[in-house]
Design a protein around this motif. Structure first.
Motif, mmCIF file in Angstrom:
data_model
loop_
_atom_site.group_PDB
_atom_site.id
_atom_site.type_symbol
_atom_site.label_atom_id
_atom_site.label_comp_id
_atom_site.label_asym_id
_atom_site.label_seq_id
_atom_site.Cartn_x
_atom_site.Cartn_y
_atom_site.Cartn_z
ATOM 1 N N LEU A 64 46.813 40.997 46.085
ATOM 2 C CA LEU A 64 46.305 41.007 44.714
ATOM 3 C C LEU A 64 44.916 40.378 44.656
ATOM 4 O O LEU A 64 44.002 40.919 44.030
ATOM 5 N N GLY A 65 44.753 39.253 45.333
ATOM 6 C CA GLY A 65 43.446 38.600 45.360
ATOM 7 C C GLY A 65 42.395 39.483 45.994
ATOM 8 O O GLY A 65 41.267 39.587 45.507
ATOM 9 N N GLY A 66 42.755 40.148 47.089
ATOM 10 C CA GLY A 66 41.827 41.056 47.751
ATOM 11 C C GLY A 66 41.454 42.228 46.874
ATOM 12 O O GLY A 66 40.302 42.668 46.853
ATOM 13 N N ALA A 67 42.441 42.745 46.155
ATOM 14 C CA ALA A 67 42.178 43.875 45.260
ATOM 15 C C ALA A 67 41.221 43.485 44.142
ATOM 16 O O ALA A 67 40.294 44.232 43.809
ATOM 17 N N VAL A 68 41.422 42.309 43.583
ATOM 18 C CA VAL A 68 40.556 41.840 42.495
ATOM 19 C C VAL A 68 39.138 41.614 43.015
ATOM 20 O O VAL A 68 38.156 42.051 42.398
ATOM 21 N N VAL A 69 39.021 40.948 44.159
ATOM 22 C CA VAL A 69 37.690 40.700 44.729
ATOM 23 C C VAL A 69 37.018 42.022 45.102
ATOM 24 O O VAL A 69 35.836 42.226 44.826
ATOM 25 N N GLY A 70 37.770 42.938 45.705
ATOM 26 C CA GLY A 70 37.205 44.232 46.087
ATOM 27 C C GLY A 70 36.707 45.010 44.886
ATOM 28 O O GLY A 70 35.610 45.588 44.912
ATOM 29 N N ALA A 71 37.501 45.044 43.842
ATOM 30 C CA ALA A 71 37.095 45.763 42.632
ATOM 31 C C ALA A 71 35.870 45.109 41.998
ATOM 32 O O ALA A 71 34.946 45.791 41.546
ATOM 33 N N THR A 72 35.841 43.786 42.022
ATOM 34 C CA THR A 72 34.720 43.066 41.432
ATOM 35 C C THR A 72 33.440 43.299 42.227
ATOM 36 O O THR A 72 32.377 43.562 41.660
#
Length: 69
Positions: free
Chosen positions: A12-20
């Motif tokens: 989840l953290g990776g997904a949020v950072v990637g999207a950001t």
């Protein structure tokens, strides 16, 4: 069970950072980018004030600059 929760949190953290970071590379005005980032974070249950969001965006811009080098 802890490993599963840790893996889910990391994903989840990776997904949020990637999207950001993806949004930061998009050619839009800063205000529009911050709004989109805030919307994405709220989607995942993260609510930040304006100051915290600006600090996050500044940090992510630094990361994006380092990745672009």
């Amino acid at each position: 069970m802890k490993n599963g929760l840790g893996l889910a949190a990391a994903f989840l953290g990776g997904a949020v950072v990637g999207a950001t970071v993806g949004l930061l590379f998009a050619p839009e005005k800063g205000v529009d980018q911050r709004r989109k980032i805030a919307e994405k974070l709220r989607k995942y249950g993260v609510k930040l004030g304006r100051k915290e969001l600006n600090e996050l965006v500044d940090e992510l811009e630094d990361v994006a600059d380092e990745l672009a080098e």
